[in-house]
Design a protein around this motif. Structure first.
Motif, PDB file in Angstrom:
ATOM      1  N   SER A  60       0.855  -1.188   0.000  1.00 11.63           N
ATOM      2  CA  SER A  60       0.000   0.000   0.000  1.00 11.63           C
ATOM      3  C   SER A  60       0.894   1.242   0.000  1.00 11.63           C
ATOM      4  O   SER A  60       2.092   1.159   0.297  1.00 11.63           O
ATOM      5  CB  SER A  60      -0.901   0.012   1.241  1.00 11.63           C
ATOM      6  N   HIS A  61       0.313   2.374  -0.304  1.00 10.64           N
ATOM      7  CA  HIS A  61       1.052   3.637  -0.273  1.00 10.64           C
ATOM      8  C   HIS A  61       1.634   3.880   1.115  1.00 10.64           C
ATOM      9  O   HIS A  61       2.811   4.236   1.257  1.00 10.64           O
ATOM     10  CB  HIS A  61       0.125   4.785  -0.695  1.00 10.64           C
ATOM     11  N   LYS A  62       0.841   3.680   2.138  1.00 12.67           N
ATOM     12  CA  LYS A  62       1.295   3.916   3.508  1.00 12.67           C
ATOM     13  C   LYS A  62       2.489   3.023   3.854  1.00 12.67           C
ATOM     14  O   LYS A  62       3.481   3.489   4.424  1.00 12.67           O
ATOM     15  CB  LYS A  62       0.145   3.671   4.485  1.00 12.67           C
ATOM     16  N   LYS A  63       2.412   1.743   3.491  1.00 14.35           N
ATOM     17  CA  LYS A  63       3.533   0.813   3.754  1.00 14.35           C
ATOM     18  C   LYS A  63       4.772   1.247   2.977  1.00 14.35           C
ATOM     19  O   LYS A  63       5.880   1.263   3.508  1.00 14.35           O
ATOM     20  CB  LYS A  63       3.153  -0.619   3.370  1.00 14.35           C
ATOM     21  N   PHE A  64       4.585   1.566   1.695  1.00  9.26           N
ATOM     22  CA  PHE A  64       5.711   1.966   0.852  1.00  9.26           C
ATOM     23  C   PHE A  64       6.462   3.140   1.470  1.00  9.26           C
ATOM     24  O   PHE A  64       7.692   3.144   1.550  1.00  9.26           O
ATOM     25  CB  PHE A  64       5.223   2.338  -0.548  1.00  9.26           C
ATOM     26  N   MET A  65       5.726   4.130   1.919  1.00 10.75           N
ATOM     27  CA  MET A  65       6.345   5.340   2.451  1.00 10.75           C
ATOM     28  C   MET A  65       7.007   5.123   3.811  1.00 10.75           C
ATOM     29  O   MET A  65       7.823   5.934   4.235  1.00 10.75           O
ATOM     30  CB  MET A  65       5.308   6.463   2.548  1.00 10.75           C
ATOM     31  N   SER A  66       6.691   4.031   4.461  1.00 15.64           N
ATOM     32  CA  SER A  66       7.267   3.788   5.795  1.00 15.64           C
ATOM     33  C   SER A  66       8.613   3.062   5.746  1.00 15.64           C
ATOM     34  O   SER A  66       9.228   2.843   6.780  1.00 15.64           O
ATOM     35  CB  SER A  66       6.277   2.999   6.659  1.00 15.64           C
ATOM     36  N   TYR A  67       9.087   2.716   4.547  1.00 18.36           N
ATOM     37  CA  TYR A  67      10.362   2.000   4.399  1.00 18.36           C
ATOM     38  C   TYR A  67      11.395   2.864   3.703  1.00 18.36           C
ATOM     39  O   TYR A  67      11.144   3.427   2.639  1.00 18.36           O
ATOM     40  CB  TYR A  67      10.166   0.718   3.586  1.00 18.36           C
ATOM     41  N   LYS A  68      12.577   2.956   4.294  1.00 14.42           N
ATOM     42  CA  LYS A  68      13.701   3.657   3.669  1.00 14.42           C
ATOM     43  C   LYS A  68      14.391   2.712   2.686  1.00 14.42           C
ATOM     44  O   LYS A  68      14.480   1.503   2.927  1.00 14.42           O
ATOM     45  CB  LYS A  68      14.712   4.102   4.735  1.00 14.42           C
ATOM     46  N   ILE A  69      14.920   3.265   1.608  1.00 18.94           N
ATOM     47  CA  ILE A  69      15.686   2.484   0.639  1.00 18.94           C
ATOM     48  C   ILE A  69      17.113   2.374   1.166  1.00 18.94           C
ATOM     49  O   ILE A  69      17.722   3.387   1.518  1.00 18.94           O
ATOM     50  CB  ILE A  69      15.652   3.135  -0.759  1.00 18.94           C
ATOM     51  N   ASP A  70      17.629   1.167   1.234  1.00 17.34           N
ATOM     52  CA  ASP A  70      18.979   0.914   1.758  1.00 17.34           C
ATOM     53  C   ASP A  70      19.164   1.489   3.164  1.00 17.34           C
ATOM     54  O   ASP A  70      20.260   1.913   3.534  1.00 17.34           O
ATOM     55  CB  ASP A  70      20.056   1.466   0.817  1.00 17.34           C
TER      56      ASP A  70
END
Length: 195
Positions: A71-81
């Motif tokens: 989901s959008h909310k999940k996606f935004m809660s994770y940093k890349i690397d």
């Protein structure tokens, strides 16, 4: 070297990391003078545009363990690397509206209408790569569309100059083609005519 010579793919290189599609990559490369930024776009499970090269590599780079797409909310809660800030259509829009000399080139998402509507406020600085004849035909009906036709379409048409003739008959013409430079050398008469 002209400023429009370079396109920062995936937001551009940052700390030797590629394809982060992150806020930090955009900021760093803009400060270096880049004016053209390519972002890889996908849709979340709730149909929000996000910047991600592909879901399997994003899952690995974020240690995400859920189903894809998130989901959008999940996606935004994770940093890349574990260090880079993710981008959804809202952050992308805000960033480009603040930088009136920056241009967005999109990749991966083959839906001109969704992209055009999301980034309508800076549509004159929006260049959308498309991958199917259907999406190309729809986009070329919109007056101020700027599209890049994918190499896949040119390959399907065997780099035919007749395909260029068909494209040139419309009121709106494609902005250009997204191809590997080897294809230009392999098909010089096609690209000379395209130019």
């Amino acid at each position: 070297i002209k400023k429009d010579t370079f396109i920062a793919h995936g937001g551009g290189l940052i700390n030797n990391d590629v394809y982060t599609n992150s806020l930090e990559a955009l900021d760093k490369n803009y400060k270096l003078g880049t004016k053209y930024f390519e972002l890889d776009l996908k849709l979340t499970s709730d149909n929000i545009i996000v910047a991600v090269h592909d879901w399997p590599s994003w899952k690995k780079r974020t240690n995400y363990e859920g189903s894809l797409p998130p989901s959008h909310k999940k996606f935004m809660s994770y940093k890349i690397d574990n260090r880079y800030s993710p981008l959804s259509e809202f952050e992308v829009k805000k960033w480009f509206l603040k930088r009136v000399d920056a241009n967005l080139i999109t990749d991966k998402l083959d839906n001109f209408e969704i992209i055009y509507n999301a980034f309508f406020e800076f549509r004159k600085r929006l260049i959308v790569e498309l991958f199917t004849n259907k999406s190309i035909e729809k986009a070329l009906l919109i007056k101020d569309s700027k599209i890049l036709i994918s190499e896949r379409i040119l390959w399907q048409n065997r780099f035919s100059e007749k395909y260029l003739d068909i494209l040139s008959q419309g009121k709106i013409r494609p902005y250009g083609f997204a191809v590997h430079n080897n294809k230009v050398y392999e098909n010089p008469s096609f690209f000379q005519k395209a130019k």
